[in-house]
Design an enzyme around this catalytic site. Structure first.
Site, PDB file in Angstrom:
ATOM      1  N   ASP A   1      15.678  23.668 -29.733  1.00 53.17           N
ATOM      2  CA  ASP A   1      16.521  22.529 -30.117  1.00 53.17           C
ATOM      3  C   ASP A   1      18.006  22.822 -30.044  1.00 53.17           C
ATOM      4  O   ASP A   1      18.819  21.931 -30.297  1.00 53.17           O
ATOM      5  CB  ASP A   1      16.167  22.069 -31.532  1.00 53.17           C
ATOM      6  CG  ASP A   1      16.787  22.957 -32.605  1.00 53.17           C
ATOM      7  OD1 ASP A   1      16.863  24.185 -32.375  1.00 53.17           O
ATOM      8  OD2 ASP A   1      17.200  22.434 -33.646  1.00 53.17           O
TER       9      ASP A   1
ATOM     10  N   ASP B   1      11.190  28.492 -30.448  1.00 55.44           N
ATOM     11  CA  ASP B   1      12.385  28.908 -31.173  1.00 55.44           C
ATOM     12  C   ASP B   1      12.076  28.768 -32.670  1.00 55.44           C
ATOM     13  O   ASP B   1      11.167  28.034 -33.058  1.00 55.44           O
ATOM     14  CB  ASP B   1      13.561  28.012 -30.763  1.00 55.44           C
ATOM     15  CG  ASP B   1      14.820  28.312 -31.567  1.00 55.44           C
ATOM     16  OD1 ASP B   1      15.148  29.494 -31.727  1.00 55.44           O
ATOM     17  OD2 ASP B   1      15.443  27.348 -32.040  1.00 55.44           O
TER      18      ASP B   1
ATOM     19  N   ASP C   1      19.144  27.491 -26.529  1.00 50.14           N
ATOM     20  CA  ASP C   1      17.805  27.365 -25.947  1.00 50.14           C
ATOM     21  C   ASP C   1      17.832  26.763 -24.547  1.00 50.14           C
ATOM     22  O   ASP C   1      16.825  26.820 -23.844  1.00 50.14           O
ATOM     23  CB  ASP C   1      16.923  26.487 -26.843  1.00 50.14           C
ATOM     24  CG  ASP C   1      16.723  27.076 -28.231  1.00 50.14           C
ATOM     25  OD1 ASP C   1      16.599  28.310 -28.318  1.00 50.14           O
ATOM     26  OD2 ASP C   1      16.712  26.308 -29.204  1.00 50.14           O
TER      27      ASP C   1
ATOM     28  N   CYS D   1       3.463   1.664   2.680  1.00 49.12           N
ATOM     29  CA  CYS D   1       4.741   0.977   2.457  1.00 49.12           C
ATOM     30  C   CYS D   1       5.713   1.877   1.696  1.00 49.12           C
ATOM     31  O   CYS D   1       6.921   1.839   1.918  1.00 49.12           O
ATOM     32  CB  CYS D   1       4.525  -0.304   1.654  1.00 49.12           C
ATOM     33  SG  CYS D   1       3.443  -1.492   2.458  1.00 49.12           S
TER      34      CYS D   1
ATOM     35  N   CYS E   1       0.835  -1.196   0.000  1.00 46.20           N
ATOM     36  CA  CYS E   1       0.000   0.000   0.000  1.00 46.20           C
ATOM     37  C   CYS E   1       0.867   1.243   0.000  1.00 46.20           C
ATOM     38  O   CYS E   1       2.101   1.171   0.047  1.00 46.20           O
ATOM     39  CB  CYS E   1      -0.919   0.020   1.216  1.00 46.20           C
ATOM     40  SG  CYS E   1      -0.022   0.241   2.776  1.00 46.20           S
TER      41      CYS E   1
END
Length: 744
Positions: free
Chosen positions: A630, A432, A634, A22, A19
């Site tokens: 990318d 971008d 950035d 735990c 559960c």
């Protein structure tokens, strides 16, 4: 001082968690180990991710001392072994459920049909102790794991789901034994043995756990599929001979042969031959990708047509496939904010339930009708059984696991659990330009011939002079000439002038290719073509003037075309009410031209790399901001944003800085990730509402709230069945995310 030792990430398989309580116990135990900096325990797949520089044996010991078992999970473990372990656990639980069900149902049927002697009769005094021994055997066989879990929790001053089950079934069996010995001393209505209730409760709980294990195992199918992508052997070239070796023995720089229909074993660069490769399981893109000399190939992709040789550049855990698997696991184990809230509630839930059960017993015993002891026992036992917080503990992690796996299958790599929750809240998305909205690969958009020159002649001269250049635009001119099968002329006296262009002698003619500044420096007139140059610039193209013997001979315009799906992607984002802004370092004319083509109305141009993060920071004062990029420039903006999306075709730095990686580079995947986020949060809320509503409603009913009004009491066996069904409902609801349609 020496370089700081890099923290490692270790994944443990945890056995014995039942559960959410735990989860807290295991996390607390692991955090006590020296060198541990962070711990994330995933109840859904019974694993723990530990970060830091801790002793491995100390980690295992800490888990064992907390009452659980642990093992280190290393490398790309064989998925079939994991599936077999899950199947084995499922079979064991179903056997335990079957044994308890058979005995329980026979007892219920026997009592209903009055097959059994009365407890007070001489036959009953012999028969019922035998039933007590039989049911004790069933409790040991079908419920020993619960009793051990409860004992372990008790020795560490904790309570969990096992505690509730052990108290409920154990007290039912003990109460039934007391009835046999003290039958004559008890009121008539209290003279009922609950042996059948004890074993039927275990039958339902084991059945629920078994079905949950089966369903939970299916949630990791994305990881199993990814692991299964990597072949076990590779065909390498050694001493001029091709030999098959185990994948673990492939070294960096090794020459590897891949034939049609084979999977690529490691990452590398193709240097001989060509082929088309299916990368769909890695990128979600169904179209095969053509690979030629110089192309990168990745482990797990399927070679389709040609045979080729490539050099291994990344092996073992460094391959893109291994990194993807690691990222998926990390995301499935991480916790969004909503999960941390549930953990805090679960930590106090079981002790609260035990308290309610005790109070229920006291109230019924004190003021309940006769036999007060019988009513007190039944109601308190029912509270313990029905309140097991399995559903509460599963509600968030099972949805996160399914969603992250679903995203991976679609080419969306979610690296942080928080992003899964946060992405759906985005109100503003910063894009971008280069490599995100555009292809990032300049191409020749148009060629204009002037005077006696033809377009092919202009392109031939431009390509010939650019053959000696390293400028990024040179490759696009050369590619255009190659596609038209135009042969190049011999070039002499080549000179590259920084920021201006290139000059050379071709066929004894002085040839110049560059911008206006180059023509001005050479005193070549171009004023009559200014309107054309401005028109090309307004279209987002970069025009280059070609002059031969001091006269303009033509114009070669190069552009970075927008991706074929960028317009549709921007439209999808705007339909979702998201404000889209393009931020770029490019000049305002080119930036505006690209924005117009993509359907973007807000543009920030000539932005320096370090200023992108500041723009996002300013926007965050009023918006939930996502960033898609990318490049290296950035990375700061991706970190600053509430959710950073990296285009997977970009640089490693950008990818490492992002929360979500779009593997195939399509902007459409951003809106898919946002839709998945919204669906996942909705799914989690449905699970939590179901779990909380179930417990909120069922505990008072189990405690006997309806008895004074309607004379209704909840049977402990029905409580056990309801508890098991609540967990299964959560699992099945979470699995609906696997069939979520992401693409419109």
């Amino acid at each position: 001082m020496g370089a700081e030792q890099k923290a490692e990430e270790l994944r443990l398989s945890i056995l014995g968690m039942t559960c959410a309580g735990c989860v807290s116990s295991v996390e607390a135990a692991l955090k006590t180990v020296a060198g541990v900096t962070a711990v994330a325990v995933n109840f859904a797949d019974h694993s723990a991710v530990v970060q830091g520089r801790a002793n491995h044996q100390a980690l295992l010991k800490a888990v064992k001392d907390a009452g659980y078992e642990a093992a280190i999970m290393q490398g790309l473990e064989d998925p079939s072994q994991q599936e077999e372990l899950e199947l084995q656990r499922y079979r064991t639980l179903m056997k335990k459920a079957a044994v308890a069900a058979v005995v329980g149902l026979l007892l219920m049927l026997g009592e209903h049909l009055m097959w059994f002697p009365d407890i007070s009769s001489p036959e009953g005094q012999k028969f019922w102790p035998l039933i007590g021994l039989i049911t004790l055997g069933v409790l040991v066989y079908s419920g020993l794991h619960f009793y051990k879990g409860a004992l372990n929790a008790l020795t560490h001053g904790q309570a969990n789901m096992d505690t509730l089950i052990a108290l409920g079934t154990g007290s039912a069996w003990l109460y039934s034994c007391i009835i046999i010995d003290y039958y004559s001393s008890l009121p008539s209505l209290a003279k009922h043995a609950y042996f059948e209730a004890a074993v039927v409760i275990l039958a339902f709980i084991n059945l629920g756990s078994g079905l949950e294990t089966l369903s939970r195992g299916k949630t990791s199918r994305a990881i199993r599929k990814l692991i299964g992508l990597q072949p076990r052997t590779a065909r390498v070239m050694r001493d001029g001979t091709e030999i098959d070796i185990a994948i673990e023995n492939v070294g960096l720089g090794e020459t590897i042969r891949v034939r049609p229909g084979e999977k690529i074993p490691v990452d590398g660069v193709l240097f001989e031959g060509h082929s088309t490769i299916d990368e769909s399981m890695l990128t979600g893109e169904s179209m095969p990708v053509e690979k030629t000399i110089g192309s990168e190939v990745v482990a797990g992709a399927m070679n389709q047509t040609g045979s080729f040789l490539f050099k291994a550049t990344r092996i073992g855990k460094d391959t893109a496939l291994a990194q993807i698997i690691q990222s998926v696991r990390q995301a499935q184990s991480s916790k969004p904010d909503i999960a941390r809230m549930v953990d805090k509630i679960s930590a106090v839930f079981v002790p609260a339930v035990v308290t309610i059960a005790v109070l229920t017993f006291i109230i019924w015993y004190s003021v309940g009708p006769e036999p007060s002891l019988g009513y007190a026992f039944v109601t308190s036992m029912t509270v313990l059984v029905i309140a097991c917080p399995c559903a509460l503990g599963l509600a968030t992690p099972i949805s996160v696991m399914v969603a992250v796996g679903r995203a991976a299958e679609s080419g969306i790599l979610i690296r942080k659990g928080e992003a899964l929750q946060r992405a759906g809240e985005i109100t503003c998305l910063v894009l971008d330009k280069t490599g995100t909205i555009t292809e990032g690969k300049p191409t020749v958009a148009s060629v204009y011939a002037i005077g006696d020159f033809t377009e092919n002649q202009v392109l031939q001269l431009a390509a010939s002079i650019e053959s000696g250049s390293e400028h990024p635009l040179a490759a696009s001119v050369l590619k255009a000439a190659t596609e038209k099968n135009i042969s190049l002329d011999k070039v002499t006296q080549f000179e590259a002038i920084l920021g201006h262009g290139v000059t050379a002698l071709i066929n004894k003619q002085a040839v110049f290719l560059g911008n206006k500044a180059l023509m001005d420096s050479k005193k070549i007139s171009y004023s009559r073509y200014n309107a054309k140059l401005e028109q090309l610039s307004a279209l987002g193209q970069t025009p280059m003037l070609l002059a031969v013997d001091n006269k303009i001979a033509g114009i070669v315009a190069v552009s970075d075309p927008i991706k074929k799906d960028s317009v549709q992607a921007v439209q999808h984002l705007r339909e979702r009410g998201i404000r889209v802004i393009m931020v770029t370092g490019d000049n305002p004319i080119t930036a505006q031209a690209v924005a117009n083509l993509a359907g973007i109305t807000e543009v920030r141009a000539q932005v320096l790399p370090q200023d992108k993060a500041e723009i996002i920071k300013t926007l965050q004062a009023q918006e939930i901001v996502g960033m898609v990029g990318d490049g290296i420039n950035d990375a700061p903006a991706l970190v600053q944003a509430d959710v950073g999306f990296a285009i997977g075709t970009g640089t490693d730095v950008a990818i490492e800085s992002a929360d979500v990686v779009i593997l195939q580079g399509s902007l459409l995947k951003v809106s898919e990730a946002i839709d998945l986020s919204k669906a996942t949060v909705k799914n989690i809320k449905q699970n939590l509402f179901g779990a909380f509503f179930y417990n909120t409603l069922s505990i008072p009913v189990a405690a006997g709230l309806l008895y004074p009004i309607a004379g209704v009491l909840l049977n402990p066996m029905i409580a056990g069945a309801a508890m098991a069904m609540s967990s299964l409902t959560v699992v099945f609801n979470a699995n609906r995310l696997r069939w979520l349609k992401l693409r419109d």
